[in-house]
Design a protein around this motif. Structure first.
Motif, PDB file in Angstrom:
ATOM      1  N   SER A 156      20.769  39.537  43.514  1.00  0.00           N
ATOM      2  CA  SER A 156      21.796  39.875  44.475  1.00  0.00           C
ATOM      3  C   SER A 156      23.033  39.003  44.254  1.00  0.00           C
ATOM      4  CB  SER A 156      21.242  39.645  45.875  1.00  0.00           C
ATOM      5  OG  SER A 156      22.277  39.579  46.810  1.00  0.00           O
ATOM      6  N   SER A 174      21.420  42.725  49.015  1.00  0.00           N
ATOM      7  CA  SER A 174      19.960  42.640  49.093  1.00  0.00           C
ATOM      8  C   SER A 174      19.337  43.004  47.750  1.00  0.00           C
ATOM      9  CB  SER A 174      19.425  43.565  50.189  1.00  0.00           C
ATOM     10  OG  SER A 174      19.740  44.897  49.888  1.00  0.00           O
ATOM     11  N   SER A 182      15.636  44.495  46.006  1.00  0.00           N
ATOM     12  CA  SER A 182      14.363  45.157  46.242  1.00  0.00           C
ATOM     13  C   SER A 182      13.586  45.162  44.932  1.00  0.00           C
ATOM     14  CB  SER A 182      14.601  46.592  46.716  1.00  0.00           C
ATOM     15  OG  SER A 182      13.382  47.267  46.857  1.00  0.00           O
ATOM     16  N   GLU A 191      13.815  38.529  54.547  1.00  0.00           N
ATOM     17  CA  GLU A 191      14.949  38.354  55.447  1.00  0.00           C
ATOM     18  C   GLU A 191      14.785  39.303  56.636  1.00  0.00           C
ATOM     19  OE1 GLU A 191      18.140  37.768  57.559  1.00  0.00           O
ATOM     20  OE2 GLU A 191      17.666  36.443  55.877  1.00  0.00           O
ATOM     21  N   GLN A 224      16.346  42.737  56.972  1.00  0.00           N
ATOM     22  CA  GLN A 224      16.001  43.775  55.996  1.00  0.00           C
ATOM     23  C   GLN A 224      14.736  44.556  56.356  1.00  0.00           C
ATOM     24  OE1 GLN A 224      18.031  44.752  53.392  1.00  0.00           O
ATOM     25  NE2 GLN A 224      19.364  43.455  54.617  1.00  0.00           N
ATOM     26  N   ASN A 227      14.234  48.757  55.149  1.00  0.00           N
ATOM     27  CA  ASN A 227      13.196  48.959  54.135  1.00  0.00           C
ATOM     28  C   ASN A 227      11.879  49.490  54.684  1.00  0.00           C
ATOM     29  OD1 ASN A 227      14.348  47.910  51.507  1.00  0.00           O
ATOM     30  ND2 ASN A 227      14.895  46.292  52.959  1.00  0.00           N
TER      31      ASN A 227
END
Length: 133
Positions: free
Chosen positions: A2, A7, A9, A35, A38, A42
């Motif tokens: 990042s 963010s 993934s 975090e 998030q 997600n």
């Protein structure tokens, strides 16, 4: 990686038959979110009945170094996976310089607090779902 607050993934798949490196939305068995902001963006990745592990699964007051929260969350995930703890510890040893290893090794077992509660809830929920079917 990042940049500037974005963010990241990552998907991890393993087993006897892995046909793709990516986990399709709604099919993740486990979702580890580092975090708190998030979680909701997600959550769609997690399958129904999957395990969501968030930073509140670990008590930061029990960590010798607050920067080891991510490793403690890996510990929370580890209790759900068929990998021996010694393998996780060896991976930590290889990933961290010696001066950071000990704090992270100590953080890893902190999973017993938060993750133990998670596992008990999952077992109870799983038994309830079995009774419904």
């Amino acid at each position: 990686m990042s940049q500037r607050g974005g963010s990241v993934s990552s998907d991890v798949r393993f087993g006897d038959a892995v046909l793709s490196p990516m986990v399709p939305p709604g099919e993740a068995d486990f979702l580890l979110v580092l975090e708190p902001t998030q979680v909701e963006p997600n959550r769609h990745c997690l399958k129904p009945g999957g395990v969501l592990i968030t930073p509140d699964a670990v008590n930061p007051e029990k960590l010798a170094n607050k920067k080891s929260l991510n490793v403690a969350l890996l510990g929370a995930l580890s209790v759900h996976l068929p990998l021996p703890e010694a393998s996780w510890i060896e991976a930590l040893r290889e990933a961290f310089p010696p001066e950071f290893f000990e704090h992270n090794r100590q953080a890893f077992p902190e999973r017993a607090g938060g993750a133990g509660r998670i596992r008990k809830r999952l077992i109870a929920r799983s038994k309830t779902e079995e009774l419904k079917t």
